[in-house]
Scaffold this motif. Structure first.
Motif, PDB file in Angstrom:
ATOM      1  N   GLY A  36       7.766  -6.860   5.664  1.00  0.00           N
ATOM      2  CA  GLY A  36       6.891  -5.971   6.245  1.00  0.00           C
ATOM      3  C   GLY A  36       7.212  -4.424   5.597  1.00  0.00           C
ATOM      4  O   GLY A  36       7.299  -3.591   6.432  1.00  0.00           O
ATOM      5  N   ILE A  69      16.951  -6.235   5.925  1.00  0.00           N
ATOM      6  CA  ILE A  69      16.704  -5.775   4.409  1.00  0.00           C
ATOM      7  C   ILE A  69      15.502  -4.691   4.492  1.00  0.00           C
ATOM      8  O   ILE A  69      14.294  -4.817   4.897  1.00  0.00           O
ATOM      9  CB  ILE A  69      16.239  -6.958   3.585  1.00  0.00           C
ATOM     10  CG1 ILE A  69      17.204  -8.061   3.718  1.00  0.00           C
ATOM     11  CG2 ILE A  69      15.915  -6.461   2.332  1.00  0.00           C
ATOM     12  CD1 ILE A  69      16.802  -9.407   3.393  1.00  0.00           C
ATOM     13  N   ILE A  72      11.259  -0.649   0.550  1.00  0.00           N
ATOM     14  CA  ILE A  72      11.815   0.209  -0.514  1.00  0.00           C
ATOM     15  C   ILE A  72      11.689   1.724  -0.338  1.00  0.00           C
ATOM     16  O   ILE A  72      12.542   2.546  -0.732  1.00  0.00           O
ATOM     17  CB  ILE A  72      11.115  -0.270  -1.928  1.00  0.00           C
ATOM     18  CG1 ILE A  72      11.741   0.396  -3.237  1.00  0.00           C
ATOM     19  CG2 ILE A  72       9.539   0.260  -1.819  1.00  0.00           C
ATOM     20  CD1 ILE A  72      11.542  -0.442  -4.423  1.00  0.00           C
ATOM     21  N   VAL A  74       9.751   4.045  -1.161  1.00  0.00           N
ATOM     22  CA  VAL A  74       9.245   5.029  -2.119  1.00  0.00           C
ATOM     23  C   VAL A  74       7.637   4.424  -2.207  1.00  0.00           C
ATOM     24  O   VAL A  74       7.038   3.399  -1.737  1.00  0.00           O
ATOM     25  CB  VAL A  74       9.753   5.196  -3.380  1.00  0.00           C
ATOM     26  CG1 VAL A  74      10.958   6.040  -3.348  1.00  0.00           C
ATOM     27  CG2 VAL A  74       9.982   3.652  -4.167  1.00  0.00           C
ATOM     28  N   ALA A  77       2.500   8.193  -3.362  1.00  0.00           N
ATOM     29  CA  ALA A  77       1.497   9.151  -4.034  1.00  0.00           C
ATOM     30  C   ALA A  77       0.451   7.763  -4.055  1.00  0.00           C
ATOM     31  O   ALA A  77       0.572   6.795  -4.539  1.00  0.00           O
ATOM     32  CB  ALA A  77       1.499   9.629  -5.176  1.00  0.00           C
ATOM     33  N   LEU A 363       5.243  -5.723  -4.768  1.00  0.00           N
ATOM     34  CA  LEU A 363       6.509  -5.769  -5.631  1.00  0.00           C
ATOM     35  C   LEU A 363       6.745  -7.177  -6.158  1.00  0.00           C
ATOM     36  O   LEU A 363       7.388  -7.271  -7.367  1.00  0.00           O
ATOM     37  CB  LEU A 363       7.693  -5.079  -5.226  1.00  0.00           C
ATOM     38  CG  LEU A 363       7.565  -3.115  -4.980  1.00  0.00           C
ATOM     39  CD1 LEU A 363       8.676  -2.796  -4.341  1.00  0.00           C
ATOM     40  CD2 LEU A 363       6.927  -2.540  -6.286  1.00  0.00           C
ATOM     41  N   VAL A 376       0.186   1.020  -4.752  1.00  0.00           N
ATOM     42  CA  VAL A 376      -0.388   0.630  -3.612  1.00  0.00           C
ATOM     43  C   VAL A 376      -1.920   0.054  -3.751  1.00  0.00           C
ATOM     44  O   VAL A 376      -2.518  -0.854  -3.509  1.00  0.00           O
ATOM     45  CB  VAL A 376      -0.707   1.943  -2.666  1.00  0.00           C
ATOM     46  CG1 VAL A 376      -1.298   1.458  -1.418  1.00  0.00           C
ATOM     47  CG2 VAL A 376       0.811   2.125  -2.152  1.00  0.00           C
TER      48      VAL A 376
END
Ligand code: FAD
Length: 539
Positions: A36, A69, A72, A74, A77, A363, A376
């Motif tokens: 998610g 968990i 991430i 980040v 941009a 990822l 993205v």
């Protein structure tokens, strides 16, 4: 981050325990998304909208997300394609900007990439999202190349108005313009964690079911496909298609299915980042509508202006500096006491991202590095392809080969584009010198660079359907970095110098006007946060 083997139980097909969507499976198709983060929720919302699951009782989408968990967090941009995606999802632009602390992004300013700073002089260039102006399909690049090097304007400034608009801290659109459009091409900077929340909310509205829980075990059938996922919280979960959005953990594609990971580390050296939130110097300091990417001795720093704070990070190669040195570079850049977070990664991707009834997005499928914000956009590319190729009947693995070919080509092309930024540097440090070693430069890039010594990048250099970056993106980087294309012997082929000069003057005039007409970026963001996109007099 490479595929790690782990014990995965294999069993013969057998009746699975009762599942809430088992009855639906008999008539239709079910999709189970593990994870998610941005990938999981973007995939869920996009597929829910594209497959119209709220109207199709035989289709279901479930997101299984671990509450422990974290994502991430980040990925602040983006790329202009995000506007189409958000619009497709039916998200309101002003609400999106408010909920994610977003600002507008018009491109990237690269600082110190060509040369290291010396005696107060700093090398800098702009990579705008706008394509260069052209008339009747005639490129301005050759005419710019034939101008006097000492007196001509920087390439991006000569061929678009966006560099000057962004430098003047102006926004790419005005308050009365409709959602997701404006006179200049743009993307956003945003808080990545808040983005996942917005996408999750929209996905649920579109009919996606949300389960909080873990993948405890992945059970394979005798053919090697996923038979079910066992979650301690929900028991056995089965689906027709499993989408692995579990981030670097790659629970399904990596751990269960052992899809090999193809490292790009010999080409792209960065493998670590240390990130922080930094305050603005003053509450009314300009918010840059571009990412600032500043090179350092063994990598580069990102500086992203959000509303309220800046996201800053130091990307580096652990073969060239250690973590403490990277942290010192970050602190020195920020100039304030900040809390930092370290993230390790390895540039690369899985050549097989779709295996049997499992496809990886985000990822878990691959990651190259933060440069040029391709995380993205790769999710968007993957999910658009899954939506188009989704087999409503027949084998769910049918699109796998095509999907894998297209995604691998996309990754390879991005590797070439990212390497271009490093390969042209004249910096003296070991990291930069090694980056210019031909042994680290893909053959395709070497071949293109050889051709570009004699002509600028052209559209026939690339197959656009596979590309994230077009020929003009290469022009911006090449000529920003000071690459020389020698057209002296072929100058006769470009006879309309007078016409080109007029167009260059017109662009300067447009830029003069736009820097007056477009609103101040910080003011526009403040206004959207207060009133939305209604037309109001700016303070
Ligand atoms: P994650 O955010 O890690 O989410 C994984 C999800 O899987 C989480 O919800 C987690 O709970 C769940 N999960 C994991 N294991 C299990 C399990 N066993 N059971 C159940 N759930 C599980 N991209 C850009 O476009 N622009 C950028 O500027 C940019 N900068 C970046 C900078 C860095 C340093 C890094 C590393 C990446 C950057 N990216 C950027 C990439 C971007 O962050 C990712 O593409 C994006 O956030 C998607 O991540 P994800 O959803 O795949 O993984």
């Amino acid at each position: 981050m490479g595929a790690t083997a782990r014990s995965t139980r294999v069993e013969s097909p057998s009746p699975v325990r009762e599942l809430w969507y088992l009855s639906r499976m008999k008539r239709g198709r079910s999709i189970l998304i593990v994870g998610g983060g941005t990938a999981g929720w973007l995939t869920a919302a996009y597929l829910a909208r594209a497959l119209r699951i709220s109207e199709q009782a035989h289709l279901s989408i479930t997101v299984l997300e671990s509450p422990e968990i974290g994502a991430i967090g980040v990925g602040e941009a983006t790329f202009p394609t995000i506007r189409n995606t958000l619009q497709f999802l039916g998200i309101d632009e002003a609400r999106f900007i408010r909920q994610t602390s977003a600002t507008f992004k018009q491109g990237i300013r690269f600082v110190d990439w060509g040369d290291a700073p010396s005696e107060g002089r700093r090398h800098s260039f702009f990579h705008p999202f706008e394509a260069p102006f052209s008339t009747d399909g005639v490129s301005l690049a050759p005419y710019w190349l034939l101008q006097d090097q000492a007196s001509r304007a920087p390439f991006a400034e000569a061929v678009t108005i966006q560099a000057r608009v962004a430098d003047a801290a102006r926004a790419p659109k005005r308050p009365h313009e409709s959602d997701f459009s404006g006179p200049l091409n743009y993307a956003y900077h945003f808080d990545a964690a808040k983005l996942a929340e917005v996408l999750a909310e929209r996905a649920r509205e579109l009919g996606v079911r949300h389960l909080q829980g873990h993948v405890g075990e992945t059970v394979l059938d005798e053919t090697g496909a996923i038979a079910r996922i066992v979650s301690p919280e929900h028991g056995g979960l089965t689906a027709d298609l499993y989408i692995d959005c579990s981030g670097f953990r790659a629970e399904l594609i990596g751990k269960a299915l052992s899809a090999p990971f193809k490292s790009a580390r010999p080409v792209l050296f960065a493998d670590r980042a240390v990130a922080c939130r930094a305050p603005y110097a003053r509450p009314d300091a300009p918010i840059q509508s571009y990412t600032v990417a500043t090179a350092h001795e063994a990598g580069w720093l990102w500086d992203i202006g959000l509303s309220g704070a800046r996201g800053v990070g130091c990307v580096y190669s652990s073969d060239h500096i250690d973590d403490d040195r990277a942290e010192a570079i970050l602190r020195d850049y920020v100039g304030a006491e900040v809390e930092t977070r370290r993230i390790a990664f390895e540039a690369g991707y899985r050549e097989k991202q779709w295996i049997d009834n499992c496809v990886a997005v985000g990822l878990s499928a691959g990651f190259l590095e933060p440069l040029e914000s391709t995380g993205v956009v790769l999710i968007e590319a993957a999910v658009a392809m899954i939506a188009e190729l989704f087999p409503h009947t027949g084998p769910v693995s049918a699109p796998a080969r095509r999907f894998n070919e297209l995604m691998a080509a996309r990754y390879e092309n991005i590797i070439v584009f990212l390497k271009l930024h490093y390969a042209l540097s004249r910096r003296p440090e070991r990291f930069w010198r090694e980056n210019t070693d031909p042994a680290t430069i893909p053959e395709r890039l070497q071949d293109l660079l050889e051709q570009w010594r004699h002509r600028p990048p052209a559209r026939f250099d690339f197959i656009l359907d596979l590309e994230t970056f077009a020929f003009f993106n290469y022009q911006y980087i090449l000529y920003g970095m000071g690459f020389e294309t020698d057209l002296a012997d072929g100058a006769d082929e470009f006879p309309d110098a007078a016409g080109a000069a007029k167009l260059f003057a017109k662009i300067r005039g447009f830029a003069d006007r736009a820097t007056q007409d477009l609103p101040n970026h910080r003011d526009l963001i403040a206004q959207i946060n207060r009133f939305g996109f209604e037309e109001r007099v700016l303070a």
